[in-house]
Design an enzyme around this catalytic site. Structure first.
Site, PDB file in Angstrom:
ATOM      1  N   ASN A  65      21.192 108.427 -41.801  1.00 34.72           N
ATOM      2  CA  ASN A  65      20.763 107.123 -42.295  1.00 34.72           C
ATOM      3  C   ASN A  65      19.692 106.557 -41.370  1.00 34.72           C
ATOM      4  O   ASN A  65      19.264 107.220 -40.422  1.00 34.72           O
ATOM      5  CB  ASN A  65      21.963 106.174 -42.415  1.00 34.72           C
ATOM      6  CG  ASN A  65      22.725 106.039 -41.113  1.00 34.72           C
ATOM      7  OD1 ASN A  65      22.181 105.581 -40.108  1.00 34.72           O
ATOM      8  ND2 ASN A  65      23.989 106.457 -41.107  1.00 34.72           N
ATOM      9  N   ALA A  98      28.119 101.826 -34.616  1.00 34.16           N
ATOM     10  CA  ALA A  98      27.503 103.031 -35.172  1.00 34.16           C
ATOM     11  C   ALA A  98      27.527 103.012 -36.698  1.00 34.16           C
ATOM     12  O   ALA A  98      28.505 102.568 -37.316  1.00 34.16           O
ATOM     13  CB  ALA A  98      28.215 104.280 -34.655  1.00 34.16           C
ATOM     14  N   ASP A 129      29.542 108.336 -44.252  1.00 34.21           N
ATOM     15  CA  ASP A 129      30.828 108.298 -44.945  1.00 34.21           C
ATOM     16  C   ASP A 129      31.298 109.696 -45.360  1.00 34.21           C
ATOM     17  O   ASP A 129      32.508 109.931 -45.466  1.00 34.21           O
ATOM     18  CB  ASP A 129      30.729 107.417 -46.190  1.00 34.21           C
ATOM     19  CG  ASP A 129      30.518 105.948 -45.839  1.00 34.21           C
ATOM     20  OD1 ASP A 129      31.096 105.503 -44.834  1.00 34.21           O
ATOM     21  OD2 ASP A 129      29.765 105.268 -46.550  1.00 34.21           O
ATOM     22  N   LYS A 143      19.603 128.905 -43.017  1.00 30.23           N
ATOM     23  CA  LYS A 143      18.820 127.975 -43.811  1.00 30.23           C
ATOM     24  C   LYS A 143      18.913 128.329 -45.287  1.00 30.23           C
ATOM     25  O   LYS A 143      18.733 129.488 -45.675  1.00 30.23           O
ATOM     26  CB  LYS A 143      17.357 128.003 -43.348  1.00 30.23           C
ATOM     27  CG  LYS A 143      16.449 127.084 -44.153  1.00 30.23           C
ATOM     28  CD  LYS A 143      15.001 127.196 -43.700  1.00 30.23           C
ATOM     29  CE  LYS A 143      14.101 126.333 -44.578  1.00 30.23           C
ATOM     30  NZ  LYS A 143      12.679 126.444 -44.192  1.00 30.23           N
ATOM     31  N   PRO A 168      36.216 111.072 -41.374  1.00 29.84           N
ATOM     32  CA  PRO A 168      37.250 110.171 -40.859  1.00 29.84           C
ATOM     33  C   PRO A 168      36.671 108.792 -40.609  1.00 29.84           C
ATOM     34  O   PRO A 168      35.494 108.643 -40.253  1.00 29.84           O
ATOM     35  CB  PRO A 168      37.682 110.843 -39.553  1.00 29.84           C
ATOM     36  CG  PRO A 168      36.509 111.682 -39.148  1.00 29.84           C
ATOM     37  CD  PRO A 168      35.900 112.158 -40.430  1.00 29.84           C
ATOM     38  N   ASP A 169      37.481 107.768 -40.831  1.00 30.47           N
ATOM     39  CA  ASP A 169      37.079 106.381 -40.563  1.00 30.47           C
ATOM     40  C   ASP A 169      37.375 106.093 -39.099  1.00 30.47           C
ATOM     41  O   ASP A 169      38.529 105.877 -38.716  1.00 30.47           O
ATOM     42  CB  ASP A 169      37.847 105.431 -41.479  1.00 30.47           C
ATOM     43  CG  ASP A 169      37.317 104.012 -41.412  1.00 30.47           C
ATOM     44  OD1 ASP A 169      37.003 103.545 -40.296  1.00 30.47           O
ATOM     45  OD2 ASP A 169      37.219 103.362 -42.466  1.00 30.47           O
ATOM     46  N   ILE A 170      36.352 106.088 -38.266  1.00 27.64           N
ATOM     47  CA  ILE A 170      36.544 105.982 -36.823  1.00 27.64           C
ATOM     48  C   ILE A 170      37.198 104.662 -36.437  1.00 27.64           C
ATOM     49  O   ILE A 170      38.199 104.625 -35.714  1.00 27.64           O
ATOM     50  CB  ILE A 170      35.206 106.166 -36.083  1.00 27.64           C
ATOM     51  CG1 ILE A 170      34.672 107.584 -36.313  1.00 27.64           C
ATOM     52  CG2 ILE A 170      35.383 105.891 -34.581  1.00 27.64           C
ATOM     53  CD1 ILE A 170      33.306 107.828 -35.722  1.00 27.64           C
ATOM     54  N   PHE A 228      31.570  96.351 -37.384  1.00 27.95           N
ATOM     55  CA  PHE A 228      30.285  95.878 -37.897  1.00 27.95           C
ATOM     56  C   PHE A 228      30.181  96.251 -39.366  1.00 27.95           C
ATOM     57  O   PHE A 228      30.662  97.309 -39.781  1.00 27.95           O
ATOM     58  CB  PHE A 228      29.124  96.498 -37.116  1.00 27.95           C
ATOM     59  CG  PHE A 228      28.796  95.754 -35.855  1.00 27.95           C
ATOM     60  CD1 PHE A 228      27.628  95.017 -35.746  1.00 27.95           C
ATOM     61  CD2 PHE A 228      29.668  95.770 -34.779  1.00 27.95           C
ATOM     62  CE1 PHE A 228      27.336  94.310 -34.592  1.00 27.95           C
ATOM     63  CE2 PHE A 228      29.391  95.077 -33.625  1.00 27.95           C
ATOM     64  CZ  PHE A 228      28.215  94.345 -33.529  1.00 27.95           C
ATOM     65  N   LYS A 252      40.949  97.051 -42.306  1.00 21.97           N
ATOM     66  CA  LYS A 252      40.917  97.962 -41.162  1.00 21.97           C
ATOM     67  C   LYS A 252      41.621  97.389 -39.928  1.00 21.97           C
ATOM     68  O   LYS A 252      41.597  97.985 -38.856  1.00 21.97           O
ATOM     69  CB  LYS A 252      39.480  98.337 -40.834  1.00 21.97           C
ATOM     70  CG  LYS A 252      38.797  99.057 -41.991  1.00 21.97           C
ATOM     71  CD  LYS A 252      37.476  99.676 -41.610  1.00 21.97           C
ATOM     72  CE  LYS A 252      36.876 100.438 -42.792  1.00 21.97           C
ATOM     73  NZ  LYS A 252      35.652 101.163 -42.458  1.00 21.97           N
TER      74      LYS A 252
END
Length: 423
Positions: A225, A291, A295, A305, A321-323, A339, A357
């Site tokens: 991203n 960070a 997802d 390649k 994983p959702d840190i 964030f 969360k």
């Protein structure tokens, strides 16, 4: 009110630079510029011998202040000029320090402006001797240096090399860049000591995640991203300036590591989670998840390649994983700061994420705005707190990310000191 201990520059610190007679006086002109570049206020004192090598006008132009040359200057002494100068100084730096000056200091003489200033100031005194190698080695000089060290003067050892007289040996004044660095590091250490004792996050270990993650498709392609890591790096610097021990877990970004911060580099979300879990074993007190973690990741990363074939390429993705939720779900969890970077319904999504969360605090912003998006140097945020802190949401108006980071540190401090114990 946030008390800042900014360790990137040294604001409002005053250096009296004393220049004595010697060919190395030309280096002192460069030293003034380097000290000014580091954020110091500089006023220059020159002995009569120094003026034989370089003019006061040079130092006036470089420092932006009048140069002091005489003890009994009627205009200056009307206001006890030498006493005022002695009180103004946060550091008296004598560079170059001639053999004669060292002898005067050691003997306690006060027959000119500099020697009087030396006796009148309470500030630390540093001397950078510069002289012929034989004069440096003379027993009288070494005896004077020992006396000064016993009196608390910091002696910057001279460099060895070719000298103007043709000799080779110890006696060269260190380069201006090295001297300016030593002065800057001295004040950094002093400010750090204050921050570690009185800073808003003194005694805390803060872990900050920053930047994007990269999820490999094949050896040359990846999913990522637009995050630059600027907000996370600014927060790491602000936490360190507030007295915390800071570990920065950084995705692939092109940013310099903030002063005093330990940096650990990762690429993928899984790597970032692994290091984050390790930080819990190190006694993490506050976890700040800035960070922009991908997802999803590719289910099967190609070993080689992928060659272009046909008009479509189908890649199977699986959830990462959702840190932040994983860390927040631990039995011994740190204070959790999340964030939310959204493009619509910013407050609604952020408030939901705060609850879902199990975070203590969340900061959200609208990354669809071009003026505060991922690559911007500025930001504007809204901060929400979990119910147990009984704190109202805060609107952080648009400002440089360094200022936003300082306001977030203040918000963390307030939450840590306002939690209401459950009945």
């Amino acid at each position: 009110m946030f008390v800042s201990f900014d360790l990137s520059v040294i604001p409002n610190k005053n250096i009296v630079l004393a220049v004595t007679g010697g060919i190395a006086a030309y280096k002192s002109a460069i030293l003034v510029r380097r000290l000014k570049d580091a954020g110091f206020n500089v006023r220059v004192v020159m002995t009569e011998g120094a003026q034989a090598f370089i003019t006061p006008l040079t130092f006036q132009a470089l420092s932006g202040n009048p140069v002091h040359t005489e003890l009994l200057n009627p205009e200056a002494e009307a206001g006890m000029g030498h006493i005022e100068l002695a009180r103004w100084a946060d550091l008296l730096l004598v560079a170059p320090a001639s053999c004669d000056t060292l002898a005067k200091f050691a003997a306690g003489l006060a027959d000119d402006l500099l020697s009087t200033l030396y006796l009148a100031t309470k500030s630390p005194v540093w001397v950078a001797p510069a002289m012929n190698q034989q004069m440096w080695a003379a027993k009288a000089t070494q005896r004077n240096l020992n006396t000064l060290v016993e009196d608390g003067v910091h002696v910057i050892m001279p460099d060895a090399g070719s000298q103007a007289c043709g000799d080779v040996g110890l006696g060269r004044m260190p380069e201006p860049e090295d001297l300016a660095l030593q002065v800057t590091q001295y004040f950094h250490r002093a400010q750090r000591a204050i921050a570690e004792k009185f800073g808003l996050l003194a005694g805390k270990h803060v872990v900050v995640t920053a930047g994007p993650t990269r999820e490999a498709i094949d050896p040359v392609r990846y999913i990522s991203n637009h995050s630059t890591g600027k907000m996370g790096f600014a927060l790491a610097a602000a936490c360190y300036a507030a007295g915390a021990k800071v570990t920065l877990i950084a995705g692939p970004v092109s940013l310099d590591t903030p002063n005093g911060v330990r940096r650990l580099n990762v690429s993928s979300a899984v790597q970032m989670l692994d290091l984050s879990m390790q930080m819990l074993d190190e006694g993490c007190d506050i976890f700040i998840a800035t960070a922009a973690v991908a997802d999803y990741r590719v289910a099967e990363v190609a070993e080689h390649k992928i060659k272009k074939a046909g008009d479509e390429l189908n890649v199977s993705l699986i959830k990462n994983p959702d840190i932040v939720a994983t860390i927040a779900g631990q039995q011994k969890r740190p204070f959790m700061v999340g964030f939310a970077a959204e493009t619509r319904n910013v407050e609604e999504y952020a408030a939901g994420k705060l609850v879902a969360k199990k975070l203590d605090m969340i900061a959200c912003n609208d990354v669809s705005r071009a003026d505060i998006g991922f690559a911007s140097d500025e930001n504007a945020m809204i901060v929400f707190f979990a119910e147990q802190y009984q704190l109202q949401k805060r609107d952080l108006e648009k400002a440089p990310k360094q200022e936003i980071a300082q306001q977030l540190v203040e918000a963390i401090h307030d939450a840590l000191h306002h939690e209401i114990e459950p009945v």
